[in-house]
Structure formats: C-alpha cells, structure tokens
Design an enzyme around this catalytic site. Structure first.
Site, PDB file in Angstrom:
ATOM      1  N   HIS A   1      -7.169  -4.500  10.117  1.00  0.00           N
ATOM      2  CA  HIS A   1      -6.929  -4.298   8.687  1.00  0.00           C
ATOM      3  C   HIS A   1      -5.681  -5.031   8.205  1.00  0.00           C
ATOM      4  O   HIS A   1      -4.779  -5.332   8.976  1.00  0.00           O
ATOM      5  CB  HIS A   1      -6.911  -2.807   8.303  1.00  0.00           C
ATOM      6  CG  HIS A   1      -5.735  -2.006   8.723  1.00  0.00           C
ATOM      7  ND1 HIS A   1      -5.862  -0.744   9.276  1.00  0.00           N
ATOM      8  CD2 HIS A   1      -4.397  -2.224   8.646  1.00  0.00           C
ATOM      9  CE1 HIS A   1      -4.669  -0.241   9.513  1.00  0.00           C
ATOM     10  NE2 HIS A   1      -3.762  -1.125   9.145  1.00  0.00           N
TER      11      HIS A   1
ATOM     12  N   GLU B   1      -9.613  -1.699   5.168  1.00  0.00           N
ATOM     13  CA  GLU B   1     -10.170  -1.306   6.452  1.00  0.00           C
ATOM     14  C   GLU B   1     -11.455  -2.085   6.758  1.00  0.00           C
ATOM     15  O   GLU B   1     -12.188  -2.479   5.836  1.00  0.00           O
ATOM     16  CB  GLU B   1     -10.489   0.190   6.441  1.00  0.00           C
ATOM     17  CG  GLU B   1      -9.262   1.100   6.347  1.00  0.00           C
ATOM     18  CD  GLU B   1      -8.634   1.374   7.705  1.00  0.00           C
ATOM     19  OE1 GLU B   1      -8.457   0.423   8.499  1.00  0.00           O
ATOM     20  OE2 GLU B   1      -8.305   2.553   7.947  1.00  0.00           O
TER      21      GLU B   1
ATOM     22  N   ASN C   1      -7.131  -2.479  14.219  1.00  0.00           N
ATOM     23  CA  ASN C   1      -8.567  -2.658  13.955  1.00  0.00           C
ATOM     24  C   ASN C   1      -8.833  -3.847  13.021  1.00  0.00           C
ATOM     25  O   ASN C   1      -9.936  -4.006  12.514  1.00  0.00           O
ATOM     26  CB  ASN C   1      -9.170  -1.372  13.362  1.00  0.00           C
ATOM     27  CG  ASN C   1      -8.582  -1.013  11.999  1.00  0.00           C
ATOM     28  OD1 ASN C   1      -7.778  -1.752  11.440  1.00  0.00           O
ATOM     29  ND2 ASN C   1      -8.990   0.126  11.464  1.00  0.00           N
TER      30      ASN C   1
ATOM     31  N   ASP D   1       0.821  -1.208   0.000  1.00  0.00           N
ATOM     32  CA  ASP D   1       0.000   0.000   0.000  1.00  0.00           C
ATOM     33  C   ASP D   1       0.857   1.262   0.000  1.00  0.00           C
ATOM     34  O   ASP D   1       2.076   1.208   0.189  1.00  0.00           O
ATOM     35  CB  ASP D   1      -0.959  -0.027   1.207  1.00  0.00           C
ATOM     36  CG  ASP D   1      -0.265  -0.410   2.515  1.00  0.00           C
ATOM     37  OD1 ASP D   1       0.980  -0.380   2.574  1.00  0.00           O
ATOM     38  OD2 ASP D   1      -0.970  -0.745   3.469  1.00  0.00           O
TER      39      ASP D   1
END
Ligand code: GLP
Length: 241
Positions: free
Chosen positions: A134, A139, A132, A63
């Site tokens: 991801h 996400e 979280n 990413d």
C-alpha cells in the site's frame, strides 16, 4: 525512474534527507507531501537539525485514521507534531492534514483535494511502502480510488500500526482517510523510501511486477519523476537481485 540502492536504513535516511533538504533550499515555498510510519522517523529527526527554513514550506500528509482527532496520541497528526512539526518553523496554517474526526468523511476528503489544488499541487511527495504494497492507505484490492477517500483497513495494516495503540491492533481504527492514487501520481516528484526485509516482497512487486490494484505501489512505475531509495534488505526478493 531513479533507483538509489544503499547499504542500510541509515544510509537510506541520509539519502532522503539530502533530497528533501536540497528541494527546500532550491524552492523555499515547496509544497511537500509527507508520510508517517517507522521508516521516516530518522528522516524527520535529521530534518529537524538540517538548518532549513520552513517558514514558506507547505505540507500535506498522506493519511489519517478515521475517528481520531489531532490530539489523540495514536493519530498521524500527533505523530507528525511529535517528530517534525513542533521542532521546525513551519507556520501552523501551512500544515495540511485530514481530520479523522470530521463528522462527514466524504466532505473532509473533498475539502482536502481542494486544498491541495489551491496550493498548486504537490511538488515533492515522500511515500513509504506498506508490507502489503500500500501507499498512504491505498490498500490492495479489486480496485483503487483516484481521489482522497475513506478506506477500510486490512487487518495486516491495523496490526502493523498497533505500536502507537499500546500494541493492541484492535484499538487501531478500522478505517482511514487517505489521498487517492491521483494525488500520489500527480505529485510533480515522488520519492519512495523502503527499507528492511519485511518490505522485500512488496518492493519486488512494486518494481518488477505488473501494474495491478493488488500492489498499489506498482503504479509508481508510471510516474515520470520517481526516485526509489531502497536498502539491500528491501531488494532481496527481486529476481534480478
Ligand atoms: C502505514 C502508513 C503508510 C506507511 C506504511 C509503512 O500504514 N499509512 O503511509 O508508509 O504504513 O509504515 P512503516 O514505515 O512503519 O513500515
């Protein structure tokens, strides 16, 4: 699925270093997918001095932040240059990276998917875990995307990435380009490294929870050749211990 449960972060780093070194020695033309973040910093330090020949290796990073060019100090490309690329004999043309500053984000994502396909797909994909749940910048939410795409980042993710932006989370770009779940799940082998108590809830959801878009990492349960390298703190929220 293989689970390597080790005592601490350093032991996890040593374990993944061995896995990656063995893979490059076995397949000198390995196509390697790479993450950024605090978790792999020790791994990259160890790989720099492992005596590996990177001359035929090809890499694709997961990413990149939207708007940032490779020279921006907060970019993932700058992170990789600093921690790995400039220290090893990887050919510049063999480094696959999303351009955050591309004028047309969708076209840039399509270019990246085509480049991965042209390389024959990813042999070994290393991934970290967001607090979280991801992976890359896939996400949690109502849905997940298959292909490389532009994504809006959660505030928690921007805060977690503030370190390279002088601690100012609002300076962290609000969107990013990321490989999608198809690229993650179609890598021939995936190695997930997560350490520390801040990842414990996400690790429990990833390993023991249902498959859900609320925890993108839970989809790793479906991968036919996934290795989890976790330390004791990271598994501390698992009900089974
Ligand atoms: C970042 C990256 C992920 C990384 C994760 C965990 O936002 N996009 O690829 O795995 O967060 O980062 P860290 O290793 O610093 O905890």
């Amino acid at each position: 699925m293989t689970l390597h449960l080790v005592d601490d972060h350093d032991a996890a780093t040593a374990c993944v270093t061995t896995l990656v070194s063995s893979a490059i020695r076995a397949t000198p033309s390995l196509v390697l997918g790479l993450p950024t973040g605090r978790t792999p910093m020790g791994l990259y330090r160890a790989l720099r001095t492992a005596g590996l020949d990177w001359s035929r290796v090809r890499t694709f990073n997961l990413d990149e932040f939207s708007t940032l060019g490779p020279e921006h100090p907060g970019s993932f490309r700058a992170f990789m240059d600093e921690h790995l690329f400039r220290h090893v004999n990887l050919a510049p043309a063999s480094i696959g990276f999303l351009r955050g500053d591309a004028a047309d984000g969708a076209a840039e994502c399509a270019r990246y998917d085509a480049a991965i396909a042209a390389a024959g797909g990813i042999d070994l994909l290393l991934v970290g875990l967001g607090g979280n749940g991801h992976i890359g910048f896939n996400e949690p939410g109502e849905s997940l995307r298959a292909d490389t795409h532009v994504v809006a980042l959660h505030e928690s993710t921007r805060r977690a990435n503030a370190e390279r932006f002088a601690g100012d989370w609002q300076a962290v770009p609000a969107s990013a380009l990321t490989m999608g779940m198809r690229q993650v799940l179609s890598a021939r082998r995936v190695v997930m490294m997560a350490t520390g108590a801040s990842k414990a809830e996400a690790v429990a959801a990833m390993l023991d929870g249902p498959l859900t878009t609320r925890c993108p990492a839970s989809w790793l349960q479906t991968h036919p050749d996934v290795t989890f390298v976790l330390d004791r703190a990271a598994v501390s929220a698992r009900r089974a211990g």
